[in-house]
Design an enzyme around this catalytic site. Structure first.
Site, PDB file in Angstrom:
ATOM      1  N   CYS B  85       0.713  -1.598   0.749  1.00 21.72           N
ATOM      2  CA  CYS B  85      -0.161  -0.479  -0.234  1.00 21.72           C
ATOM      3  C   CYS B  85       0.860   0.816   0.106  1.00 21.72           C
ATOM      4  O   CYS B  85       1.764   1.687  -0.738  1.00 21.72           O
ATOM      5  CB  CYS B  85      -1.442   0.307   1.330  1.00 21.72           C
ATOM      6  SG  CYS B  85      -2.277   0.988   1.184  1.00 21.72           S
ATOM      7  N   HIS B 203      -3.038  -5.275   0.717  1.00 21.83           N
ATOM      8  CA  HIS B 203      -2.881  -5.871   1.728  1.00 21.83           C
ATOM      9  C   HIS B 203      -2.876  -7.338   2.174  1.00 21.83           C
ATOM     10  O   HIS B 203      -3.697  -7.382   2.892  1.00 21.83           O
ATOM     11  CB  HIS B 203      -4.124  -4.768   3.482  1.00 21.83           C
ATOM     12  CG  HIS B 203      -3.493  -3.842   2.910  1.00 21.83           C
ATOM     13  ND1 HIS B 203      -2.177  -3.003   3.506  1.00 21.83           N
ATOM     14  CD2 HIS B 203      -3.707  -2.165   2.313  1.00 21.83           C
ATOM     15  CE1 HIS B 203      -2.800  -1.288   3.809  1.00 21.83           C
ATOM     16  NE2 HIS B 203      -4.251  -1.032   3.019  1.00 21.83           N
ATOM     17  N   GLU B 205      -1.627  -8.776   4.707  1.00 19.62           N
ATOM     18  CA  GLU B 205      -1.566  -8.616   6.518  1.00 19.62           C
ATOM     19  C   GLU B 205      -2.608  -8.112   6.669  1.00 19.62           C
ATOM     20  O   GLU B 205      -3.334  -8.976   8.424  1.00 19.62           O
ATOM     21  CB  GLU B 205      -0.399  -7.250   7.002  1.00 19.62           C
ATOM     22  CG  GLU B 205      -0.580  -6.490   7.115  1.00 19.62           C
ATOM     23  CD  GLU B 205      -1.297  -5.413   6.222  1.00 19.62           C
ATOM     24  OE1 GLU B 205      -0.781  -5.882   5.080  1.00 19.62           O
ATOM     25  OE2 GLU B 205      -1.762  -4.080   5.880  1.00 19.62           O
TER      26      GLU B 205
END
Lengths: 85, 226
Positions: B85, B203, B205
Site C-alpha cells: 500500500c 493488504h 497482512e
C-alpha cells in the site's frame, strides 16, 4: 550572489488520467460554467541565492528531477526571475 | 530471519504487519526509520499508512529518507523487500519498482475487498499460490491507480514481473473488476533488482489472521520464511 525566485510547474503528462481535474471540471459545470477541459498543475516557488540565473535554473531543475516531479507521470517547467527585496 | 518493518511518521499498518508475520512464526520487529535498518535484517517490509501525510505525492517524502537508501542497498544484496500500500507507493517513488501509484480513477479513497488473479506463481511471494488462482484481499487507498509508460508495462508483462491483476470472483480481468483504474489492472509487481523485491497495493497482512478475515494473504507473507 544574486537573489532569484525559481518557479517549478509540475503537471501530469498528456494522456495521464487526472481524476481530480475531472472532478473539479464537473463541479464548475454544476455551478453553471461552460468549459471544454480543465487541467491542473502544481506550482512551486523556490527562493534561491545563486551566482547566475543559469545556476539557479540548474538547481531548480535538479529539485524537480529529484523530488518535485515524478518522471513516470509528470512533465515540469522551470522559470527563473530575479527576486527584489 | 528477522524482518524489519520500517515505521515512518504516518505509517499505520506497521503493527498489523508485525503481528501478522508473528502469527506465521516469522520474527519481525518495528524499526523507526531514523534508527536505520538493523544489521541482522533478513527481510524488509515497507508497511501501509500515510507517511508524511501524503505530502507532495503519496510516498514521495518517505522514499527520499535515508533509510530507503539502506533498503535499496539491502535489495541490491538480495534481501527480500515487500512494499504494501503506502509501502508500494514508496517503493515506486524510491525506484525499487517501476511505475507510480497515483490518484484512483474515482478520485475517492476506496476501502473494499477485491479479487486478485495470481499472474506469476514463480516468485518468492507467489510460489505458494497457483498461477491463475483467485485471491480476496482488501484495498484501502486513494492513490492506487498504477501508471507506467506503455513500453515499460510491455516489458513488465514480457518479463513476468506482474504479480497480481485485479479480477472478478471468477478470475476474469475486466474493467469493472478494476477498482482504481490501474493500467493493465496491475495490483502488484516485482522490482528491477529481481523478484525478491515486490510491491502491491492490496493488504496481505489484513488477510492473514484467521480471526480477522480470510487467510488468503498468509501465503504471501510466508515468503519471509524462505
Amino acid at each position: 550572489m544574486t537573489a532569484f525566485t525559481a518557479t517549478v510547474e509540475v503537471r501530469l503528462k498528456r494522456g495521464v488520467l487526472d481524476p481530480e481535474a475531472e472532478t473539479t471540471a464537473r463541479a464548475l459545470e454544476r455551478l453553471g460554467f461552460e468549459l471544454e477541459e480543465l487541467r491542473s498543475a502544481d506550482r512551486f516557488e523556490v527562493d534561491i541565492d545563486a551566482e547566475s540565473a543559469d545556476a539557479a535554473r540548474e538547481r531548480a531543475t535538479e529539485m524537480a528531477e529529484r523530488l518535485l516531479a515524478n518522471p513516470t507521470i509528470h512533465d515540469y517547467e522551470v522559470g527563473v526571475e530575479e527576486r527584489r527585496a | 530471519m528477522t524482518v524489519a518493518v520500517v515505521q515512518f511518521g504516518g505509517s499505520n499498518c506497521d503493527r498489523d504487519t508485525v503481528r501478522a508475520l508473528g502469527a506465521l512464526g516469522v520474527e519481525a520487529e518495528l524499526v523507526w526509520h531514523e534508527d536505520g535498518l538493523p544489521d541482522d535484517a533478513d527481510g524488509v517490509v515497507i508497511p501501509g499508512g500515510f507517511s508524511y501525510g501524503d505530502y507532495l505525492r503519496a510516498g514521495a517524502m518517505a522514499a527520499r529518507s535515508p533509510v530507503m537508501a539502506e533498503v535499496r542497498a539491502a535489495a541490491d544484496r538480495g534481501t527480500p523487500v515487500l512494499g504494501i500500500c503506502n509501502g508500494a507507493q514508496i517503493g515506486c517513488e524510491a525506484s525499487l519498482t517501476p511505475g507510480a501509484f497515483t490518484t484512483n480513477e474515482s478520485a475517492r479513497f476506496q476501502c473494499e475487498h477485491v479479487h486478485l488473479r495470481v499472474e506469476n506463481a514463480d516468485t518468492p511471494w507467489t510460489r505458494r499460490y497457483k498461477e491463475g488462482e483467485v485471491l480476496e484481499f482488501p484495498i484501502a487507498h486513494g492513490e492506487g491507480r498504477y501508471e507506467v509508460a506503455d513500453d515499460r508495462l510491455a516489458a513488465l508483462a514480457e518479463d513476468d514481473r506482474i504479480l497480481f491483476r485485479y479480477c472478478d470472483a471468477d478470475g476474469a480481468v475486466t474493467p469493472e473488476a478494476n477498482p482504481n483504474g490501474s493500467k493493465h489492472s496491475v495490483a502488484g509487481a516485482t522490482g528491477d533488482r529481481g523478484n525478491h523485491v515486490a510491491v502491491l497495493m492490496p493488504h496481505p497482512e489484513r488477510v492473514t489472521l484467521a480471526d480477522v478475515a480470510s487467510t488468503d494473504g498468509a501465503d504471501l507473507l510466508r515468503a519471509f520464511e524462505d
